[in-house]
Design a protein around this motif. Structure first.
Motif, PDB file in Angstrom:
ATOM      1  N   PHE A 195      27.641  41.306  28.871  1.00  0.00           N
ATOM      2  CA  PHE A 195      27.579  40.923  30.288  1.00  0.00           C
ATOM      3  C   PHE A 195      28.929  41.207  30.938  1.00  0.00           C
ATOM      4  O   PHE A 195      29.495  40.377  31.633  1.00  0.00           O
ATOM      5  N   SER A 196      29.446  42.385  30.655  1.00  0.00           N
ATOM      6  CA  SER A 196      30.773  42.768  31.133  1.00  0.00           C
ATOM      7  C   SER A 196      30.667  43.659  32.366  1.00  0.00           C
ATOM      8  O   SER A 196      29.587  44.124  32.738  1.00  0.00           O
ATOM      9  N   ILE A 197      31.824  43.895  32.988  1.00  0.00           N
ATOM     10  CA  ILE A 197      31.916  44.772  34.153  1.00  0.00           C
ATOM     11  C   ILE A 197      32.311  46.154  33.643  1.00  0.00           C
ATOM     12  O   ILE A 197      33.383  46.331  33.060  1.00  0.00           O
ATOM     13  N   LYS A 198      31.454  47.124  33.846  1.00  0.00           N
ATOM     14  CA  LYS A 198      31.698  48.478  33.367  1.00  0.00           C
ATOM     15  C   LYS A 198      32.506  49.259  34.401  1.00  0.00           C
ATOM     16  O   LYS A 198      32.166  49.293  35.581  1.00  0.00           O
ATOM     17  N   ALA A 199      33.591  49.859  33.925  1.00  0.00           N
ATOM     18  CA  ALA A 199      34.429  50.665  34.814  1.00  0.00           C
ATOM     19  C   ALA A 199      34.963  51.851  34.021  1.00  0.00           C
ATOM     20  O   ALA A 199      35.983  51.741  33.329  1.00  0.00           O
ATOM     21  N   ILE A 232      44.030  52.058  32.012  1.00  0.00           N
ATOM     22  CA  ILE A 232      42.930  52.918  31.561  1.00  0.00           C
ATOM     23  C   ILE A 232      42.130  53.490  32.719  1.00  0.00           C
ATOM     24  O   ILE A 232      41.838  54.688  32.770  1.00  0.00           O
ATOM     25  N   VAL A 233      41.752  52.630  33.670  1.00  0.00           N
ATOM     26  CA  VAL A 233      40.864  53.093  34.749  1.00  0.00           C
ATOM     27  C   VAL A 233      41.577  53.135  36.099  1.00  0.00           C
ATOM     28  O   VAL A 233      40.942  53.472  37.113  1.00  0.00           O
ATOM     29  N   HIS A 234      42.861  52.794  36.128  1.00  0.00           N
ATOM     30  CA  HIS A 234      43.657  52.845  37.355  1.00  0.00           C
ATOM     31  C   HIS A 234      43.037  52.012  38.482  1.00  0.00           C
ATOM     32  O   HIS A 234      43.072  52.404  39.645  1.00  0.00           O
ATOM     33  N   GLU A 235      42.503  50.855  38.104  1.00  0.00           N
ATOM     34  CA  GLU A 235      41.884  49.955  39.082  1.00  0.00           C
ATOM     35  C   GLU A 235      42.921  48.925  39.521  1.00  0.00           C
ATOM     36  O   GLU A 235      43.384  48.109  38.732  1.00  0.00           O
ATOM     37  N   THR A 236      43.312  48.988  40.786  1.00  0.00           N
ATOM     38  CA  THR A 236      44.362  48.092  41.290  1.00  0.00           C
ATOM     39  C   THR A 236      43.852  47.144  42.370  1.00  0.00           C
ATOM     40  O   THR A 236      44.652  46.553  43.096  1.00  0.00           O
ATOM     41  N   SER A 237      42.541  46.989  42.457  1.00  0.00           N
ATOM     42  CA  SER A 237      41.959  46.120  43.481  1.00  0.00           C
ATOM     43  C   SER A 237      42.432  44.677  43.287  1.00  0.00           C
ATOM     44  O   SER A 237      42.194  44.073  42.238  1.00  0.00           O
ATOM     45  N   ALA A 272      44.997  41.881  29.525  1.00  0.00           N
ATOM     46  CA  ALA A 272      43.719  42.472  29.931  1.00  0.00           C
ATOM     47  C   ALA A 272      43.846  43.238  31.243  1.00  0.00           C
ATOM     48  O   ALA A 272      43.337  44.363  31.379  1.00  0.00           O
ATOM     49  N   THR A 273      44.541  42.664  32.213  1.00  0.00           N
ATOM     50  CA  THR A 273      44.709  43.321  33.521  1.00  0.00           C
ATOM     51  C   THR A 273      45.557  44.582  33.402  1.00  0.00           C
ATOM     52  O   THR A 273      45.245  45.622  34.004  1.00  0.00           O
TER      53      THR A 273
END
Length: 361
Positions: A54-58, A148-153, A141-142
């Motif tokens: 039940f994870s968030i896939k990115a 890895i996915v360069h997600e900076t939101s 984790a952050t």
């Protein structure tokens, strides 16, 4: 995202509640049996694996609350359970998908597990330790998620951190609350059955044991049985001379000696202020006499040390009653034991009175 994190939170709380139902207060035992440690470690690891579904896939990465079971295991389970849980989580992550993100996750889980265990061993407030562990886990984790996915939101990471703190604190509360509830329940059970001062059965529970034996509902087949009534000689003068607190010390010591010098199958109860009783299932006449005499000697021959540093010698009078299995009225056993106790006291105290032994010889 909110839905997945909320599902993670719900799974964590439900799991730990069920975990407490199964292990009760043993959940907090770090020095547990090898099998139980293995079970708790594997279950905690499987919880982490379940959270991944039940994870968030990115991209190649997935984000969830799998590090929280590791933190709680390190906090409550110790090093062995933490290692087992971490290994299960790592294997689960590789089975879900083997890629660069999963291999990086191996190192992150090892770091989180190690850091959480080291923090758990520190002498700090429990809540502070829990918050420090989850903060380190969140940072790792952050950081990996950004790398890895360069997600900076900001919204994504803020929500993740908020759910992480809520999850760990809520689960911490559930575990602590359930543990205290089980500890209180065990305390109430003990107080319902045992005398708080001496540690032997209280009168109500001892009478219950006798009634079960008399009605032949006893858990062991009982063909013959004996009952010993025991009274501390001149106990009132001990209270008068040394005080009731020292009198309590005498009662505690008598309870210890009775437990130490009877069989594991015997039942000991405190049935009055200074009066005790010993029920001996499947005990012959001669064995009853031997046990009664041993109790008398062990109490009389060794002094009792008081808290004021003084030592005093205590004696007891004992009355014995025996049931052979053929007597028509088994419920006369307490009456006979009481009568024999009265004879022992009238005959000079510090002795055993047992008329049944004379008839049995």
């Amino acid at each position: 995202m909110l839905r997945d994190l909320f599902i993670n939170l719900t799974i964590l709380v439900t799991f730990h509640y069920l975990f407490m139902l199964v292990f009760k207060e043993n959940f907090l035992k770090k020095e547990d049996t090898l099998l139980r440690q293995l079970c708790k470690g594997i279950l905690s690891g499987l919880l982490g694996v379940l959270l991944m579904f039940f994870s968030i896939k990115a991209g190649p990465a997935i984000i969830d609350l799998r590090h929280i079971p590791l933190i709680l295991t390190a906090f409550y389970g110790g090093i062995a359970q933490t290692i087992i849980a971490a290994v299960v989580v790592i294997i689960g992550r590789l089975l879900i998908e083997a890629n660069i993100a999963s291999f990086i996750n191996i190192f992150s889980m090892m770091i989180i597990a190690t850091a959480s265990f080291l923090i758990a061993e520190r002498h700090m407030n429990h809540v502070v330790k829990m918050l420090l562990s989850i903060t380190i886990g969140n940072v790792i984790a952050t950081s990996l998620f950004i790398m890895i996915v360069h997600e900076t939101s900001f919204e994504l990471h803020f929500t993740y951190w908020m759910f992480s703190y809520i999850a760990v604190l809520f689960n911490f509360y559930v575990i602590e609350h359930q543990t205290k509830a089980y500890q209180l329940l065990n305390l109430y059970k003990f107080q319902a059955h045992y005398d708080f001062l001496t540690g032997v059965l209280n009168k109500r529970k001892f009478d219950e044991v006798l009634n079960d034996a008399f009605s032949m509902k006893f858990k062991h087949p009982t063909h013959q049985m004996s009952l010993i009534y025991l009274d501390i000689d001149y106990f009132k003068s001990i209270n008068d001379q040394y005080g009731h607190h020292e009198g309590d010390m005498v009662l505690k010591e008598i309870g210890k000696r009775l437990i130490k010098n009877t069989r594991s199958s015997d039942y000991i109860g405190r049935i009055g202020g200074e009066e005790f009783a010993v029920f001996l299932p499947n005990c012959t006449v001669e064995k009853t006499w031997q046990i009664a005499e041993r109790l008398r000697r062990k109490i009389a021959d060794q002094p009792v040390y008081l808290q004021n540093g003084m030592s005093i010698h205590i004696t007891v009078s004992l009355g014995c009653a025996y049931y052979s299995g053929t007597s028509p009225d088994i419920k006369q056993l307490p009456i006979i034991a009481d009568q024999e106790l009265y004879k022992a006291k009238q005959s000079g105290r510090n002795q055993v009175s047992f008329s049944g032994r004379k008839r049995g010889q």
